[in-house]
Design an enzyme around this catalytic site. Sequence first.
Site, PDB file in Angstrom:
ATOM      1  N   LYS A  98      -4.245  -4.207  -7.996  1.00 52.22           N
ATOM      2  CA  LYS A  98      -4.615  -4.416  -7.097  1.00 52.22           C
ATOM      3  C   LYS A  98      -5.779  -3.764  -7.266  1.00 52.22           C
ATOM      4  O   LYS A  98      -6.480  -2.643  -7.232  1.00 52.22           O
ATOM      5  CB  LYS A  98      -3.687  -3.148  -5.864  1.00 52.22           C
ATOM      6  CG  LYS A  98      -4.106  -3.308  -5.049  1.00 52.22           C
ATOM      7  CD  LYS A  98      -3.111  -2.552  -4.034  1.00 52.22           C
ATOM      8  CE  LYS A  98      -4.192  -2.143  -2.270  1.00 52.22           C
ATOM      9  NZ  LYS A  98      -4.012  -1.464  -1.654  1.00 52.22           N
ATOM     10  N   GLY A 159      -4.664   2.721   6.873  1.00 53.98           N
ATOM     11  CA  GLY A 159      -3.995   3.736   7.186  1.00 53.98           C
ATOM     12  C   GLY A 159      -4.168   4.263   8.812  1.00 53.98           C
ATOM     13  O   GLY A 159      -3.551   4.432   9.543  1.00 53.98           O
TER      14      GLY A 159
END
Lengths: 256, 66
Positions: A98, A159
């Site tokens: 990733k 987040g």
Amino acid sequence: MADTLTLGGRTFRSRLLVGTGKYPDYPTMVRALEASGAEIVTVAVRRVNLDRAKESLLDHVDPKRYTLLPNTAGCYTEEDAVRTCLLAREAGMADMVKLEVIGDEKTLFPDTPALLSAAKRLVKEGFVVLPYTNDDPIMAKRLEDAGCAAVMPLAAPIGSGLGIRNPYNIRIILETVKVPVIVDAGVGSASDAAVALELGCDGVLMNTAIAGAKNPVLMAEAMRDAVAAGRKSFLAGRIPRKLYATASSPLDGTFF
Amino acid sequence: MEIVVNGDPRGVAPGSTVASLLRELSLPATRVAVERNREIVRKSEYDAVALSTGDRIEIVTFVGGG
């Protein structure tokens, strides 16, 4: 035919990818990973702690059961991101990574020119590159052209739990690229995950939404169900939106 | 002789190798990757690569992340 997700030639049944960060403790993480049904879990690459024989993440996440996806979190330059991937591979991971190159501490938005440049180098090095990118269709296309195995546009800042802020851009990305589109970052609740799949995305990657929930294990289960429901809803084909009502009961045969 | 491991100075015996350093630190070679002066050291070379004074060694592993 089984409905599966293919990344870099590998096939997965689950469309939910989950992180391993920020859990209150390892047992909670282990149970949450199980409840999520995820087959791909992300991990970060960091210096070994030399001070104490600390428990290792790898004592709790079995690489035979899960496909570990090393990330380049915390990398602000192309150089650091490429270096991190090379180290991850040497540490025993497969070639799938990733890729993130962060542009700004406050928003954690990607530095897309550096991201594209890093992606090109890593593809050349034989990596299966899954880039965390903006919800920008042009950049998504550039990343696909660079040889990335998927594109992973953010739903909202990492987040933040704000959900999919620009579903229209995600739709345009889906029309623009042929590689899988995985919404990465910003999901807060199960409905956000369902929306991503209903839009036609191939998967969702999340960490904080599960790890930061009051009950991470229950939220992991909710996310698993939401991803499955969203996918089925997408495949089933929703009705068009209409401004006015259409009766569900027949108008014929009324006796009043 | 003195080397730098993960940013901190550390004394090691002359003739130390990457393999002996990992043993000293009780780190399983299977779970880490090692850089010596910004160059990755392949696992197959851990026994062969001798450390020199001033070497900057990075030893990394996997931790929780998203």
